[in-house]
Design a protein around this motif. Sequence first.
Motif, PDB file in Angstrom:
ATOM      1  N   THR A   1       5.906   3.098  -2.933  1.00 22.05           N
ATOM      2  CA  THR A   1       5.600   1.834  -2.272  1.00 22.05           C
ATOM      3  C   THR A   1       6.879   1.197  -1.764  1.00 22.05           C
ATOM      4  O   THR A   1       7.988   1.602  -2.123  1.00 22.05           O
ATOM      5  CB  THR A   1       4.891   0.863  -3.230  1.00 22.05           C
TER       6      THR A   1
ATOM      7  N   THR B   1       7.173  -2.407   4.734  1.00 19.83           N
ATOM      8  CA  THR B   1       7.007  -1.645   5.966  1.00 19.83           C
ATOM      9  C   THR B   1       8.376  -1.402   6.602  1.00 19.83           C
ATOM     10  O   THR B   1       9.181  -2.322   6.730  1.00 19.83           O
ATOM     11  CB  THR B   1       6.112  -2.416   6.954  1.00 19.83           C
TER      12      THR B   1
ATOM     13  N   HIS C   1      -0.002   1.081   0.476  1.00 22.07           N
ATOM     14  CA  HIS C   1       0.236  -0.365   0.507  1.00 22.07           C
ATOM     15  C   HIS C   1      -0.766  -1.094  -0.370  1.00 22.07           C
ATOM     16  O   HIS C   1      -0.746  -2.329  -0.438  1.00 22.07           O
ATOM     17  CB  HIS C   1       0.113  -0.878   1.949  1.00 22.07           C
TER      18      HIS C   1
END
Length: 567
Positions: free
Chosen positions: A28, A31, A498
């Motif tokens: 994770t 972005t 996400h």
Amino acid sequence: MLRELSIRNLAVIEEVNVSFHRGFHVLTGETGAGKSILIDALSLVIGGRGSADMVRYGCDKAEIEAMFDLNAKHPVWTVLQQLGIEGSSDDMLIIRRELSASGKSTSRVNGQLVTLTMLREIGECLVNIHGQHEHQSLLKTEQHLEWLDLYAGDLLIERKLQYQAIFAELQQIKGNIRDLEQSTRQNAQMLDLYHFQIEEISQAALKQQEDELLLEEKQKLMYASKRMDGISEAYELLQGKRALDALSTAMSKLNDILSYDPAKLSPLFEQLSSAFYQAEDVAFQLRDYRDSIESDPELLEQIDDRLALINSLKRKYGETIPDILSYLDSIIVERDLIENRDDILEKLHKQEAAMQKQAAELAQELSHLRSHAGKKLSAAIENELKMLQMPAARFEVSLQPLLEADQSVKLNSNGMDEAVFLLSSNPGEPLKPLNKIASGGEMSRIMLALKSIFAEIDHIPVLVFDEVDTGVSGRAAQAIAEKMSRLALTCQVFSITHLPQVACMADHHYEIRKQITDERTATGVTELVHNARIEELARMLGGVEVTEKTRNHAQEMLDLAHDLKGA
């Protein structure tokens, strides 16, 4: 399993060394942090396409190294043996890939250089990477038959190989028939030409190495006079001018004084005797050779004519006599083929009919096996989709015969079938091809269902899912997370996500983060444990601002996931 991955100077990654474990891993991060670069690195390790653009700016090369820990029975060891690559005594497999800034690529497996093709063959046994773009493969019906055949198992694969061998032979026969039928117009002209060429070469009655022997004989005849003069003069010097008499007299003189110093003179006498007898033998041979020399202008002319004929044939049919004779054999075959065209065509048509029957029978058997496998696969996928929050979904493998324009059954290299995956997502809706009805979220779950089923078949130890949960949320996201967690019981699973619902179900959690140092950006990878993992889950839940409430929520999710996996 993938034990370690080391990356240097790849895109925004300066240097990363990561150790992995068994089970379910999630990656994770924000972005743009570089999560997909790790997948790109793993793709390069298994033979993916690389380019100079992937090398970190200002660096000479990018380096990626992966270490896999595999059991002794894993199929990759057989592949390595077939490729001539040594295995490892500790069942470790190390793959190293380098990309230079100039665009060159080198790959090594256990220290041995391999080609990219070899690396791909090895990589297919190790890692299966599935990303969002792979949803498109579900829309390609030509892929559906391949998946169905893989699911059907060994018996179908065995029959398919038998069928493909017969089908290839059938295609060859059909090609021969087509060539014979299409060449009718040229046959008459070619037959006349072949008859002329065969007669011309056959009448020459060529013999192997004949040209070399003729050239040698020609050389002797051309220089007969010069040979006669040289040999005669040499003979006269030995015999006519009493060179042998001189040697004989010298032998007699030495013989008279041998007794005075035998130790010194005996060896000299023996050498002189040997020289005398050798010279005498040479003189006799020179005389015989001189008597055998002939000057035959007529024979020389015959040899010239023969060589001229051979050279003429060489210009037309081949550089050497063996080439000419080989060409003769080939045109005799072509002549017989034309002269016996009707008989050959009849024979080929009989062979075609027999092979067509064999191929059709095997194709029919393949179709039956596929039909049975299709029903099992449909039921298995429906069961998987129920667990992925698509309880009302109906899935079907539609198997239809390939048809010619006249509606007769058509055969191709895979048999007589085409397979199409059909889906009905909701009650009351008809079954339709996937590209007609499936949304992005549905495609993700269908692909995950397929991967879950095929993971038990293809024995690939590492599965990578690159944001396959995009487009889903809520209970569907939880179902995907639970499915990947269960899948990780039989293989090592990686997921870039996400979604906190997915991240909390992982056995191991890694954070990908960008850092800027001295005005250079670099991506780092950190394994999160305890509080660090709670903080990252809280960030995923609450966005930029992490509150005590989101931390508590994150802890609760982890506790629930722990209980769920332990159930």
